[in-house]
Design a protein around this motif. Structure first.
Motif, PDB file in Angstrom:
ATOM      1  N   GLN A 228      25.847 -33.605 105.006  1.00 28.06           N
ATOM      2  CA  GLN A 228      27.141 -33.862 104.369  1.00 28.06           C
ATOM      3  C   GLN A 228      26.951 -34.369 102.935  1.00 28.06           C
ATOM      4  OE1 GLN A 228      29.900 -36.098 106.968  1.00 28.06           O
ATOM      5  NE2 GLN A 228      28.465 -35.633 108.618  1.00 28.06           N
ATOM      6  N   LEU A 229      25.980 -35.253 102.759  1.00 31.68           N
ATOM      7  CA  LEU A 229      25.693 -35.793 101.429  1.00 31.68           C
ATOM      8  C   LEU A 229      25.231 -34.689 100.483  1.00 31.68           C
ATOM      9  CD1 LEU A 229      25.582 -38.512  99.882  1.00 31.68           C
ATOM     10  CD2 LEU A 229      23.212 -38.734 100.655  1.00 31.68           C
ATOM     11  N   TYR A 230      24.394 -33.807 100.999  1.00 33.06           N
ATOM     12  CA  TYR A 230      23.908 -32.685 100.197  1.00 33.06           C
ATOM     13  C   TYR A 230      25.076 -31.812  99.730  1.00 33.06           C
ATOM     14  CZ  TYR A 230      21.626 -28.328  98.933  1.00 33.06           C
ATOM     15  OH  TYR A 230      21.235 -27.196  98.261  1.00 33.06           O
ATOM     16  N   HIS A 231      26.020 -31.510 100.628  1.00 38.02           N
ATOM     17  CA  HIS A 231      27.170 -30.687 100.247  1.00 38.02           C
ATOM     18  C   HIS A 231      28.056 -31.411  99.232  1.00 38.02           C
ATOM     19  CE1 HIS A 231      26.292 -27.300 102.760  1.00 38.02           C
ATOM     20  NE2 HIS A 231      26.103 -28.096 103.797  1.00 38.02           N
ATOM     21  N   GLU A 232      28.226 -32.723  99.405  1.00 40.59           N
ATOM     22  CA  GLU A 232      28.998 -33.503  98.417  1.00 40.59           C
ATOM     23  C   GLU A 232      28.317 -33.422  97.047  1.00 40.59           C
ATOM     24  OE1 GLU A 232      31.900 -35.214  98.452  1.00 40.59           O
ATOM     25  OE2 GLU A 232      32.275 -34.529 100.497  1.00 40.59           O
ATOM     26  N   TRP A 233      27.000 -33.584  97.042  1.00 35.42           N
ATOM     27  CA  TRP A 233      26.247 -33.528  95.786  1.00 35.42           C
ATOM     28  C   TRP A 233      26.380 -32.157  95.132  1.00 35.42           C
ATOM     29  CZ3 TRP A 233      21.675 -30.671  94.738  1.00 35.42           C
ATOM     30  CH2 TRP A 233      21.095 -30.962  93.505  1.00 35.42           C
ATOM     31  N   LYS A 234      26.264 -31.078  95.929  1.00 35.84           N
ATOM     32  CA  LYS A 234      26.398 -29.726  95.388  1.00 35.84           C
ATOM     33  C   LYS A 234      27.790 -29.514  94.792  1.00 35.84           C
ATOM     34  CE  LYS A 234      23.975 -26.473  95.889  1.00 35.84           C
ATOM     35  NZ  LYS A 234      23.049 -25.821  94.968  1.00 35.84           N
ATOM     36  N   ASP A 235      28.824 -29.987  95.493  1.00 35.24           N
ATOM     37  CA  ASP A 235      30.185 -29.857  94.976  1.00 35.24           C
ATOM     38  C   ASP A 235      30.346 -30.616  93.658  1.00 35.24           C
ATOM     39  OD1 ASP A 235      30.879 -28.289  97.141  1.00 35.24           O
ATOM     40  OD2 ASP A 235      31.932 -29.897  98.205  1.00 35.24           O
ATOM     41  N   MET A 236      29.785 -31.840  93.612  1.00 32.53           N
ATOM     42  CA  MET A 236      29.869 -32.624  92.376  1.00 32.53           C
ATOM     43  C   MET A 236      29.122 -31.937  91.244  1.00 32.53           C
ATOM     44  SD  MET A 236      29.733 -36.672  93.211  1.00 32.53           S
ATOM     45  CE  MET A 236      28.631 -36.728  94.597  1.00 32.53           C
ATOM     46  N   MET A 237      27.944 -31.377  91.550  1.00 27.21           N
ATOM     47  CA  MET A 237      27.156 -30.682  90.525  1.00 27.21           C
ATOM     48  C   MET A 237      27.934 -29.488  89.973  1.00 27.21           C
ATOM     49  SD  MET A 237      24.272 -32.045  89.750  1.00 27.21           S
ATOM     50  CE  MET A 237      23.479 -30.644  89.004  1.00 27.21           C
TER      51      MET A 237
ATOM     52  N   ASP B 116      29.627 -27.867  80.724  1.00 24.76           N
ATOM     53  CA  ASP B 116      29.353 -26.567  80.108  1.00 24.76           C
ATOM     54  C   ASP B 116      30.572 -25.910  79.500  1.00 24.76           C
ATOM     55  OD1 ASP B 116      26.734 -26.875  80.793  1.00 24.76           O
ATOM     56  OD2 ASP B 116      26.885 -25.660  82.606  1.00 24.76           O
ATOM     57  N   ASP B 117      31.734 -26.591  79.558  1.00 25.65           N
ATOM     58  CA  ASP B 117      32.950 -26.016  79.013  1.00 25.65           C
ATOM     59  C   ASP B 117      32.897 -26.107  77.493  1.00 25.65           C
ATOM     60  OD1 ASP B 117      35.422 -24.996  78.559  1.00 25.65           O
ATOM     61  OD2 ASP B 117      36.520 -26.687  79.433  1.00 25.65           O
ATOM     62  N   LYS B 118      32.294 -25.121  76.861  1.00 21.57           N
ATOM     63  CA  LYS B 118      32.058 -25.136  75.410  1.00 21.57           C
ATOM     64  C   LYS B 118      33.338 -24.949  74.593  1.00 21.57           C
ATOM     65  CE  LYS B 118      27.609 -25.289  75.938  1.00 21.57           C
ATOM     66  NZ  LYS B 118      26.979 -26.562  75.978  1.00 21.57           N
ATOM     67  N   GLY B 119      34.356 -24.358  75.181  1.00 25.11           N
ATOM     68  CA  GLY B 119      35.569 -24.092  74.429  1.00 25.11           C
ATOM     69  C   GLY B 119      36.497 -25.285  74.320  1.00 25.11           C
TER      70      GLY B 119
ATOM     71  N   GLY C 146      22.079 -42.978  93.557  1.00 20.91           N
ATOM     72  CA  GLY C 146      22.534 -42.108  94.643  1.00 20.91           C
ATOM     73  C   GLY C 146      21.639 -40.918  94.855  1.00 20.91           C
ATOM     74  N   THR C 147      21.062 -40.409  93.783  1.00 17.37           N
ATOM     75  CA  THR C 147      20.224 -39.223  93.939  1.00 17.37           C
ATOM     76  C   THR C 147      18.899 -39.558  94.611  1.00 17.37           C
ATOM     77  OG1 THR C 147      19.408 -39.448  91.670  1.00 17.37           O
ATOM     78  CG2 THR C 147      21.268 -37.987  92.014  1.00 17.37           C
ATOM     79  N   ILE C 148      18.420 -40.779  94.452  1.00 25.35           N
ATOM     80  CA  ILE C 148      17.168 -41.174  95.123  1.00 25.35           C
ATOM     81  C   ILE C 148      17.373 -41.165  96.634  1.00 25.35           C
ATOM     82  CG2 ILE C 148      15.609 -43.123  95.528  1.00 25.35           C
ATOM     83  CD1 ILE C 148      15.738 -43.647  92.506  1.00 25.35           C
ATOM     84  N   ILE C 149      18.522 -41.608  97.104  1.00 27.57           N
ATOM     85  CA  ILE C 149      18.806 -41.568  98.547  1.00 27.57           C
ATOM     86  C   ILE C 149      18.739 -40.131  99.043  1.00 27.57           C
ATOM     87  CG2 ILE C 149      20.600 -41.925 100.295  1.00 27.57           C
ATOM     88  CD1 ILE C 149      21.535 -44.337  98.583  1.00 27.57           C
ATOM     89  N   LEU C 150      19.365 -39.230  98.324  1.00 29.41           N
ATOM     90  CA  LEU C 150      19.332 -37.820  98.704  1.00 29.41           C
ATOM     91  C   LEU C 150      17.891 -37.304  98.703  1.00 29.41           C
ATOM     92  CD1 LEU C 150      21.225 -35.460  99.413  1.00 29.41           C
ATOM     93  CD2 LEU C 150      21.316 -34.926  96.981  1.00 29.41           C
ATOM     94  N   GLY C 151      17.137 -37.655  97.674  1.00 24.76           N
ATOM     95  CA  GLY C 151      15.741 -37.221  97.591  1.00 24.76           C
ATOM     96  C   GLY C 151      14.902 -37.765  98.732  1.00 24.76           C
ATOM     97  N   VAL C 152      15.078 -39.030  99.072  1.00 26.30           N
ATOM     98  CA  VAL C 152      14.314 -39.650 100.161  1.00 26.30           C
ATOM     99  C   VAL C 152      14.653 -38.969 101.485  1.00 26.30           C
ATOM    100  CG1 VAL C 152      14.099 -41.767 101.524  1.00 26.30           C
ATOM    101  CG2 VAL C 152      13.920 -41.861  99.031  1.00 26.30           C
ATOM    102  N   LEU C 153      15.926 -38.822 101.776  1.00 26.61           N
ATOM    103  CA  LEU C 153      16.321 -38.197 103.042  1.00 26.61           C
ATOM    104  C   LEU C 153      15.795 -36.762 103.138  1.00 26.61           C
ATOM    105  CD1 LEU C 153      20.002 -39.466 103.445  1.00 26.61           C
ATOM    106  CD2 LEU C 153      17.975 -40.242 104.709  1.00 26.61           C
TER     107      LEU C 153
END
Length: 120
Positions: A93-102, A110-113, A18-25
């Protein structure tokens, strides 16, 4: 390759798909041909094989996300791809979905506790 390495390789491939599609676009606001796109992506740390990229370009074109044009001025004709207006809309839209997922994943990883995060 050990069974663990096979599993890891398979999971990495799924993650990259999925990330390759984002990178290509993201790189097709200017016309690019396949090899130039491979080079640009590699320079930016995204390794993609031609055997993966060309079918992806054809699929994205078929879905209306890319436009293409042949340049026959050189001795070797090249097919140039550029993102279409539909592709730009989908990319945003895909970029925003990816950012939300990230953001969500960073909160989980990162939830160390929390001992249930798999880090122990």
């Amino acid at each position: 390759m050990s069974e663990d390495q096979d599993i890891l390789h398979s999971l990495v491939q799924e993650l990259r798909r999925g990330t390759i599609i984002l990178g290509v676009l993201s790189q097709l606001s200017e016309p690019q041909y396949g090899y130039s796109l491979v080079t640009i992506l590699q320079e930016k740390g995204i390794s993609v094989e031609a055997g993966t990229l060309y079918p992806l370009l054809r699929r994205l074109e078929k879905q209306g996300l890319l436009d293409s044009e042949w340049d026959t001025n050189e001795a070797r004709p090249r097919k140039y791809y550029i993102i279409s207006q539909t592709g730009k809309d989908i990319y945003r839209q895909l970029y925003h979905e990816w950012k939300d997922m990230m953001t969500s994943l960073e909160g989980l990883v990162d939830d160390k506790g929390d001992s249930s995060n798999g880090s122990d």
